[in-house]
Design an enzyme around this catalytic site. Sequence first.
Site, PDB file in Angstrom:
ATOM      1  N   ASP A  79     -41.814   4.249 -17.867  1.00 17.48           N
ATOM      2  CA  ASP A  79     -42.927   3.668 -17.151  1.00 17.48           C
ATOM      3  C   ASP A  79     -44.125   4.582 -17.227  1.00 17.48           C
ATOM      4  O   ASP A  79     -43.707   5.730 -17.121  1.00 17.48           O
ATOM      5  CB  ASP A  79     -42.573   3.301 -15.650  1.00 17.48           C
ATOM      6  CG  ASP A  79     -41.535   1.974 -15.795  1.00 17.48           C
ATOM      7  OD1 ASP A  79     -41.648   1.221 -16.746  1.00 17.48           O
ATOM      8  OD2 ASP A  79     -40.905   1.926 -14.754  1.00 17.48           O
TER       9      ASP A  79
HETATM   10  N1  URA Z   1     -36.243   2.395 -15.489  1.00 19.96           N
HETATM   11  C1  URA Z   1     -37.296   1.935 -14.786  1.00 19.96           C
HETATM   12  O1  URA Z   1     -37.320   1.396 -13.839  1.00 19.96           O
HETATM   13  N2  URA Z   1     -38.467   2.712 -15.292  1.00 19.96           N
HETATM   14  C2  URA Z   1     -38.166   3.564 -16.346  1.00 19.96           C
HETATM   15  O2  URA Z   1     -39.226   4.164 -16.779  1.00 19.96           O
HETATM   16  C3  URA Z   1     -36.842   3.956 -16.842  1.00 19.96           C
HETATM   17  C4  URA Z   1     -36.124   3.237 -16.469  1.00 19.96           C
END
Ligand code: URA
Length: 239
Positions: free
Chosen positions: A103
Site C-alpha cells: 500500500d
Molecule cells: N497488507 C496490507 O494491508 N497492506 C500492505 O501493503 C501489505 C499487506
Amino acid sequence: MRLDKLLANSGYGSRKEVKALLKQGAVSVAGETVRDPALHVDPESGDVSVFGEPVDYREFIYLLMNKPPGVVSATEDNRDRTVIDLLPYEYRRFEPFPAGRLDKDTEGLLLITNDGKLAHALLSPKRHVEKTYFARVRGEVTARDGEAFAAGVGLDDGYVTKPAKLDILSAGEISKIELTITEGKFHQVKRMFEARGKEVVYLKRLSMGPLVLDPALSPGDYRELTEQELASLKQHQKG
Ligand code: URA
C-alpha cells in the site's frame, strides 16, 4: 550478438543512434576502436566500451528496495510518485516493475525486477510464499487474535484467510506484532486486524520468501540482490 544490437539493448539508443556512435569512433572492443555495427561480439565478455566506459550488458535486474511511505507500488501513476520514479535511468532503462504491491503508506521490502517469470512464480497464489510484516496496531493484541489468525479469519468481503502466524512483540494501547501470511489479498494485513476490531497504524514488510529486508537500507534506498539472494530466490521459484 551483433554489436549494434548489444549497444541498443544496453541503453545506448536506437540502432540508428548506435550506428552514429560507432561512426564517430566512440566504441571499442577489447581496446580496439570498431565501426562495424554488424560485428559479432560476446555480450558477456565485458570487452565492449563506449567512450572508454565498459558496457554493462545484462537482460535482467533485481533490486531490493526499502519502500518508503507515500509512493505507490506501480510503474506509472497520474497522481503519485511510484517506486520506479525513485530509480535512476541506469535501472529504469531495463523497464523494471515491482513484484507485488505494498500500500502507499506501507514500508519495507519490495523486489523490483524485469524478470517476469521469476516475479510471476513468486506472486503466484499456488506457491504460498511466506511474507512477514511488522505492524503497530491500535488496541491490545491477544493470544485470541493469534488463534483466530491461525484458524483463518473472515474478511469484510466474506473471504476466509489461510492460516497465518502471529507473534506478539508487545501488547498495549498500541501493540507491536509480526504476522506471517502466505497470500496477498488487497490490504490483507489491515483487513485481518479489522476483522478482529483493531487498526493497523503502521505496516512494514520484513521478508518475502527467502528475501529479507536489509537493515542497512533506509526507506527509499535500494540495492541489487546479491548473487546468494538471487540464487536462493531462483531455488525457491523451482520448489
Ligand atoms: N497488507 C496490507 O494491508 N497492506 C500492505 O501493503 C501489505 C499487506
